[in-house]
Design a protein around this motif. Structure first.
Motif, PDB file in Angstrom:
ATOM      1  N   VAL A 189      47.374  46.472  20.666  1.00 18.23           N
ATOM      2  CA  VAL A 189      46.451  47.304  19.896  1.00 18.23           C
ATOM      3  C   VAL A 189      46.328  46.788  18.464  1.00 18.23           C
ATOM      4  CG1 VAL A 189      46.114  49.627  18.938  1.00 18.23           C
ATOM      5  CG2 VAL A 189      46.887  49.342  21.287  1.00 18.23           C
ATOM      6  N   ARG A 190      45.083  46.813  17.983  1.00 19.52           N
ATOM      7  CA  ARG A 190      44.786  46.487  16.590  1.00 19.52           C
ATOM      8  C   ARG A 190      44.333  47.764  15.892  1.00 19.52           C
ATOM      9  NH1 ARG A 190      43.530  41.930  14.500  1.00 19.52           N
ATOM     10  NH2 ARG A 190      41.582  42.711  13.670  1.00 19.52           N
ATOM     11  N   VAL A 191      44.618  47.851  14.603  1.00 25.98           N
ATOM     12  CA  VAL A 191      44.230  49.029  13.839  1.00 25.98           C
ATOM     13  C   VAL A 191      43.544  48.621  12.533  1.00 25.98           C
ATOM     14  CG1 VAL A 191      46.044  50.530  14.769  1.00 25.98           C
ATOM     15  CG2 VAL A 191      46.480  49.236  12.684  1.00 25.98           C
ATOM     16  N   THR A 192      42.793  49.557  11.998  1.00 27.10           N
ATOM     17  CA  THR A 192      42.235  49.421  10.653  1.00 27.10           C
ATOM     18  C   THR A 192      42.837  50.516   9.803  1.00 27.10           C
ATOM     19  OG1 THR A 192      40.129  48.503  11.396  1.00 27.10           O
ATOM     20  CG2 THR A 192      40.131  49.557   9.251  1.00 27.10           C
ATOM     21  N   LEU A 193      43.276  50.146   8.613  1.00 30.50           N
ATOM     22  CA  LEU A 193      43.745  51.123   7.647  1.00 30.50           C
ATOM     23  C   LEU A 193      42.612  51.364   6.663  1.00 30.50           C
ATOM     24  CD1 LEU A 193      47.377  49.909   7.227  1.00 30.50           C
ATOM     25  CD2 LEU A 193      46.698  52.253   7.680  1.00 30.50           C
ATOM     26  N   GLU A 194      42.144  52.604   6.620  1.00 29.73           N
ATOM     27  CA  GLU A 194      41.058  52.993   5.735  1.00 29.73           C
ATOM     28  C   GLU A 194      41.643  53.622   4.477  1.00 29.73           C
ATOM     29  OE1 GLU A 194      38.875  55.857   7.999  1.00 29.73           O
ATOM     30  OE2 GLU A 194      37.845  54.320   9.181  1.00 29.73           O
ATOM     31  N   GLY A 195      41.309  53.062   3.319  1.00 33.23           N
ATOM     32  CA  GLY A 195      41.757  53.618   2.048  1.00 33.23           C
ATOM     33  C   GLY A 195      40.693  54.509   1.449  1.00 33.23           C
ATOM     34  N   HIS A 196      41.115  55.669   0.926  1.00 33.70           N
ATOM     35  CA  HIS A 196      40.180  56.643   0.361  1.00 33.70           C
ATOM     36  C   HIS A 196      40.692  57.146  -0.988  1.00 33.70           C
ATOM     37  CE1 HIS A 196      38.002  57.120   4.194  1.00 33.70           C
ATOM     38  NE2 HIS A 196      39.185  56.916   4.744  1.00 33.70           N
ATOM     39  N   ALA A 197      39.776  57.661  -1.795  1.00 31.22           N
ATOM     40  CA  ALA A 197      40.111  58.231  -3.099  1.00 31.22           C
ATOM     41  C   ALA A 197      39.350  59.539  -3.267  1.00 31.22           C
ATOM     42  CB  ALA A 197      39.729  57.254  -4.214  1.00 31.22           C
TER      43      ALA A 197
ATOM     44  N   ARG B 196      42.710  61.851  -1.151  1.00 32.71           N
ATOM     45  CA  ARG B 196      43.532  60.702  -1.589  1.00 32.71           C
ATOM     46  C   ARG B 196      44.430  60.298  -0.424  1.00 32.71           C
ATOM     47  NH1 ARG B 196      44.368  64.336  -6.195  1.00 32.71           N
ATOM     48  NH2 ARG B 196      46.400  64.761  -5.301  1.00 32.71           N
ATOM     49  N   ARG B 197      43.923  59.384   0.424  1.00 33.96           N
ATOM     50  CA  ARG B 197      44.622  59.125   1.683  1.00 33.96           C
ATOM     51  C   ARG B 197      44.379  57.717   2.182  1.00 33.96           C
ATOM     52  NH1 ARG B 197      39.651  60.987   2.521  1.00 33.96           N
ATOM     53  NH2 ARG B 197      38.555  60.538   4.469  1.00 33.96           N
ATOM     54  N   ALA B 198      45.196  57.344   3.159  1.00 35.29           N
ATOM     55  CA  ALA B 198      44.984  56.140   3.976  1.00 35.29           C
ATOM     56  C   ALA B 198      45.051  56.610   5.423  1.00 35.29           C
ATOM     57  CB  ALA B 198      46.036  55.081   3.704  1.00 35.29           C
ATOM     58  N   VAL B 199      44.052  56.238   6.218  1.00 32.39           N
ATOM     59  CA  VAL B 199      43.942  56.691   7.603  1.00 32.39           C
ATOM     60  C   VAL B 199      44.043  55.481   8.526  1.00 32.39           C
ATOM     61  CG1 VAL B 199      42.497  57.912   9.285  1.00 32.39           C
ATOM     62  CG2 VAL B 199      42.428  58.569   6.876  1.00 32.39           C
ATOM     63  N   THR B 200      44.878  55.600   9.552  1.00 35.98           N
ATOM     64  CA  THR B 200      45.035  54.535  10.544  1.00 35.98           C
ATOM     65  C   THR B 200      44.126  54.834  11.718  1.00 35.98           C
ATOM     66  OG1 THR B 200      47.349  54.304   9.865  1.00 35.98           O
ATOM     67  CG2 THR B 200      46.703  53.273  11.949  1.00 35.98           C
ATOM     68  N   VAL B 201      43.268  53.853  12.054  1.00 35.16           N
ATOM     69  CA  VAL B 201      42.285  54.018  13.127  1.00 35.16           C
ATOM     70  C   VAL B 201      42.475  52.886  14.142  1.00 35.16           C
ATOM     71  CG1 VAL B 201      39.822  54.113  13.684  1.00 35.16           C
ATOM     72  CG2 VAL B 201      40.651  55.048  11.507  1.00 35.16           C
ATOM     73  N   VAL B 202      42.641  53.253  15.399  1.00 40.69           N
ATOM     74  CA  VAL B 202      42.767  52.256  16.478  1.00 40.69           C
ATOM     75  C   VAL B 202      41.395  51.636  16.694  1.00 40.69           C
ATOM     76  CG1 VAL B 202      43.257  51.944  18.940  1.00 40.69           C
ATOM     77  CG2 VAL B 202      44.692  53.475  17.556  1.00 40.69           C
ATOM     78  N   ILE B 203      41.334  50.297  16.665  1.00 42.72           N
ATOM     79  CA  ILE B 203      40.037  49.622  16.857  1.00 42.72           C
ATOM     80  C   ILE B 203      39.976  48.845  18.158  1.00 42.72           C
ATOM     81  CG2 ILE B 203      39.426  49.508  14.437  1.00 42.72           C
ATOM     82  CD1 ILE B 203      40.432  46.618  14.424  1.00 42.72           C
ATOM     83  N   GLY B 204      41.037  48.818  18.920  1.00 42.32           N
ATOM     84  CA  GLY B 204      40.975  48.159  20.227  1.00 42.32           C
ATOM     85  C   GLY B 204      42.177  47.307  20.523  1.00 42.32           C
ATOM     86  N   GLN B 205      42.053  46.657  21.665  1.00 41.57           N
ATOM     87  CA  GLN B 205      43.158  45.820  22.142  1.00 41.57           C
ATOM     88  C   GLN B 205      42.724  44.388  22.232  1.00 41.57           C
ATOM     89  OE1 GLN B 205      44.995  47.438  25.642  1.00 41.57           O
ATOM     90  NE2 GLN B 205      44.959  49.486  24.836  1.00 41.57           N
TER      91      GLN B 205
END
Length: 170
Positions: A95-103, A161-170
């Motif tokens: 699995v690969r993920v994207t970490l989304e940064g927010h403010a 004010r967060r970072a969200v981990t999102v699964v983007i696939g395998q």
């Protein structure tokens, strides 16, 4: 007058021809062939596909970590959340993920894009320190452009004010 009748006659014939081609749905559908669709061969008992975002959210403490105002350090609570995420990622090595940064909404667009990137990279670096291959993790910053909560209150700002981990696939 004959042109009008001819046009009407052609339209009627066309509608009949198209209508005659329609198929009636069968009363019962045949069973799906084996080995097709989203069947992974693993029965989770929940209908959740292993390695999916739903599986991730169901099996980690949280899919997001939060930051103090104008900060991007990973505190003890964030570390516990990221450790839970790292354990799931170790169980799902493809699995690969994207970490989304927010403010939050305060600050300029450019400043918040940079802050969101620092937050996402802080989470990525912590996951890498736990043994997760950094090539499995991409980073993106949305700055203040995708708030989780609307409003100009401390409660709303804290959720944004967060970072969200999102699964983007395998």
């Amino acid at each position: 007058m004959t042109i009008r009748k001819s046009t009407a006659m052609i339209a009627a014939i066309t509608m009949l021809a198209v209508g005659a081609c329609a198929k009636k749905a069968p009363d019962t559908l045949p069973p799906a062939p084996e080995g097709t669709g989203t069947d992974t061969g693993v029965d989770t008992g929940t209908g959740v596909v292993p390695g999916s975002q739903e599986d991730f959210v169901a099996n980690v403490t949280s899919d997001r970590i939060f930051f103090d105002f104008d900060q991007y350090n990973v505190d003890a609570q964030d570390q516990a959340t990221l450790q839970s995420q790292a354990q799931w990622l170790q169980r799902n090595p493809a699995v690969r993920v994207t970490l989304e940064g927010h403010a939050d909404e305060r600050g300029t667009r450019d400043y918040n894009i940079a802050l969101g990137e620092r937050r996402a990279n802080a989470a990525k670096n912590y996951l890498a320190s736990l043994g997760i291959d950094p090539s499995r993790i991409s980073v993106i910053s949305y700055g203040k452009e995708r708030p989780a909560a609307i409003g100009s209150t401390e409660e709303a700002w804290a959720q944004n004010r967060r970072a969200v981990t999102v699964v983007i696939g395998q």
